[in-house]
Scaffold this motif. Sequence first.
Motif, mmCIF file in Angstrom:
data_model
loop_
_atom_site.group_PDB
_atom_site.id
_atom_site.type_symbol
_atom_site.label_atom_id
_atom_site.label_comp_id
_atom_site.label_asym_id
_atom_site.label_seq_id
_atom_site.Cartn_x
_atom_site.Cartn_y
_atom_site.Cartn_z
ATOM 1 N N THR A 185 49.375 26.446 48.871
ATOM 2 C CA THR A 185 48.589 27.633 48.563
ATOM 3 C C THR A 185 47.104 27.359 48.749
ATOM 4 O O THR A 185 46.675 26.204 48.745
ATOM 5 N N ALA A 186 46.341 28.418 48.901
ATOM 6 C CA ALA A 186 44.887 28.320 49.004
ATOM 7 C C ALA A 186 44.270 28.763 47.676
ATOM 8 O O ALA A 186 44.788 29.658 47.018
ATOM 9 N N ILE A 187 43.190 28.124 47.297
ATOM 10 C CA ILE A 187 42.446 28.522 46.101
ATOM 11 C C ILE A 187 41.381 29.506 46.562
ATOM 12 O O ILE A 187 40.519 29.160 47.363
ATOM 13 N N LEU A 188 41.462 30.732 46.067
ATOM 14 C CA LEU A 188 40.559 31.780 46.516
ATOM 15 C C LEU A 188 39.514 32.106 45.465
ATOM 16 O O LEU A 188 39.804 32.100 44.268
ATOM 17 N N ASN A 189 38.325 32.409 45.911
ATOM 18 C CA ASN A 189 37.284 32.914 45.034
ATOM 19 C C ASN A 189 37.320 34.434 45.159
ATOM 20 O O ASN A 189 36.709 34.999 46.067
ATOM 21 N N GLU A 190 38.078 35.083 44.261
ATOM 22 C CA GLU A 190 38.286 36.524 44.363
ATOM 23 C C GLU A 190 37.001 37.329 44.301
ATOM 24 O O GLU A 190 36.931 38.442 44.808
ATOM 25 N N SER A 191 35.950 36.779 43.691
ATOM 26 C CA SER A 191 34.690 37.513 43.609
ATOM 27 C C SER A 191 34.066 37.713 44.989
ATOM 28 O O SER A 191 33.214 38.574 45.166
ATOM 29 N N GLU A 192 34.505 36.946 45.977
ATOM 30 C CA GLU A 192 34.002 37.078 47.341
ATOM 31 C C GLU A 192 34.862 38.026 48.183
ATOM 32 O O GLU A 192 34.534 38.286 49.338
ATOM 33 N N LEU A 193 35.946 38.527 47.626
ATOM 34 C CA LEU A 193 36.855 39.409 48.355
ATOM 35 C C LEU A 193 36.605 40.866 47.970
ATOM 36 O O LEU A 193 36.054 41.157 46.916
ATOM 37 N N ASP A 194 37.072 41.776 48.816
ATOM 38 C CA ASP A 194 36.997 43.201 48.498
ATOM 39 C C ASP A 194 38.142 43.623 47.594
ATOM 40 O O ASP A 194 38.203 44.756 47.144
ATOM 41 N N ASP A 195 39.057 42.715 47.330
ATOM 42 C CA ASP A 195 40.228 42.962 46.492
ATOM 43 C C ASP A 195 39.809 43.030 45.027
ATOM 44 O O ASP A 195 39.225 42.101 44.499
ATOM 45 N N ASN A 196 40.081 44.143 44.358
ATOM 46 C CA ASN A 196 39.691 44.312 42.957
ATOM 47 C C ASN A 196 40.884 44.229 42.021
ATOM 48 O O ASN A 196 41.001 45.014 41.085
ATOM 49 N N GLY A 206 64.752 40.826 22.974
ATOM 50 C CA GLY A 206 64.326 39.486 22.582
ATOM 51 C C GLY A 206 62.822 39.317 22.555
ATOM 52 O O GLY A 206 62.315 38.368 21.960
ATOM 53 N N VAL A 207 62.074 40.230 23.199
ATOM 54 C CA VAL A 207 60.616 40.166 23.150
ATOM 55 C C VAL A 207 60.165 40.789 21.836
ATOM 56 O O VAL A 207 60.416 41.959 21.566
ATOM 57 N N LEU A 208 59.530 39.978 20.991
ATOM 58 C CA LEU A 208 59.099 40.439 19.674
ATOM 59 C C LEU A 208 57.689 41.013 19.687
ATOM 60 O O LEU A 208 57.421 42.025 19.032
ATOM 61 N N SER A 209 56.767 40.358 20.393
ATOM 62 C CA SER A 209 55.382 40.838 20.436
ATOM 63 C C SER A 209 54.670 40.242 21.639
ATOM 64 O O SER A 209 55.110 39.242 22.216
ATOM 65 N N THR A 210 53.557 40.886 21.999
ATOM 66 C CA THR A 210 52.731 40.415 23.110
ATOM 67 C C THR A 210 51.261 40.476 22.702
ATOM 68 O O THR A 210 50.887 41.244 21.820
ATOM 69 N N SER A 211 50.467 39.679 23.372
ATOM 70 C CA SER A 211 49.012 39.714 23.206
ATOM 71 C C SER A 211 48.415 39.557 24.589
ATOM 72 O O SER A 211 48.671 38.559 25.275
ATOM 73 N N THR A 212 47.606 40.534 25.010
ATOM 74 C CA THR A 212 47.069 40.559 26.366
ATOM 75 C C THR A 212 45.571 40.287 26.363
ATOM 76 O O THR A 212 44.832 40.891 25.592
ATOM 77 N N SER A 213 45.143 39.381 27.242
ATOM 78 C CA SER A 213 43.724 39.095 27.466
ATOM 79 C C SER A 213 43.444 39.288 28.943
ATOM 80 O O SER A 213 44.092 38.660 29.785
ATOM 81 N N PHE A 214 42.484 40.144 29.252
ATOM 82 C CA PHE A 214 42.122 40.372 30.653
ATOM 83 C C PHE A 214 41.111 39.316 31.105
ATOM 84 O O PHE A 214 40.199 38.962 30.371
ATOM 85 N N LEU A 215 41.328 38.800 32.316
ATOM 86 C CA LEU A 215 40.429 37.798 32.872
ATOM 87 C C LEU A 215 39.189 38.504 33.412
ATOM 88 O O LEU A 215 39.299 39.413 34.235
ATOM 89 N N LEU A 216 38.032 38.086 32.942
ATOM 90 C CA LEU A 216 36.788 38.725 33.335
ATOM 91 C C LEU A 216 36.059 37.971 34.441
ATOM 92 O O LEU A 216 35.447 38.575 35.311
ATOM 93 N N LYS A 217 36.103 36.648 34.385
ATOM 94 C CA LYS A 217 35.430 35.846 35.391
ATOM 95 C C LYS A 217 36.099 34.482 35.468
ATOM 96 O O LYS A 217 36.441 33.899 34.455
ATOM 97 N N LYS A 218 36.246 33.984 36.683
ATOM 98 C CA LYS A 218 36.856 32.673 36.901
ATOM 99 C C LYS A 218 35.747 31.656 37.132
ATOM 100 O O LYS A 218 34.926 31.802 38.030
ATOM 101 N N TYR A 219 35.737 30.601 36.301
ATOM 102 C CA TYR A 219 34.754 29.540 36.458
ATOM 103 C C TYR A 219 35.313 28.337 37.201
ATOM 104 O O TYR A 219 34.599 27.686 37.942
ATOM 105 N N LYS A 220 36.592 28.051 36.975
ATOM 106 C CA LYS A 220 37.197 26.875 37.583
ATOM 107 C C LYS A 220 38.693 27.120 37.741
ATOM 108 O O LYS A 220 39.323 27.687 36.857
#
Length: 160
Positions: A48-59, A127-141
């Motif tokens: 796989t390639a490691i992409l810097n999504e902030s440089e792409l037009d993909d949102n 079987g799924v009892l609960s979820t907790s969602t965190s949205f990724l805002l910025k990738k540092y590494k």
Amino acid sequence: MNHKILALLRENARMGIQEIALRSGLPEAEAEQEIRELEKSGVIRGYTAILNESELDDNKVKALIEVRVTPRREGGFDQVARRIARFPEVTDLYLVSGSFDLLLTVEGDSLQEVASFVSAKLSTIEGVLSTSTSFLLKKYKESGRIMQNDEEYERLKICP
């Protein structure tokens, strides 16, 4: 198993066989055979390639979702995990220790799409009892690579 070859491929999966042979101290034919065997045995699942999504037009919107699960009598967490893994929105899935059992990385075209996945697909699984969602805002590494150039940081806008 040649751990040196695996380390070299983790560093750069596009490294040529000549370079791998030189750096691992193996003849080219032996290094190439070792890689074929690692692929055939399933140790190497893909490249796989490691992409810097902030440089792409993909949102795309990415989220980390923690899931608490009731383990099954036969198979523990595996049955639920295999079912969750089949959803195309799920890019990564791990069994973890701590207050939750599974950690998912999910991708969607919008916050609403990810929220809909959680409410309509994930939460309805037996079987799924609960979820907790965190949205990724910025990738540092990612995968050992620092992603940002020293640009000015602007918070991701949540509302359209």
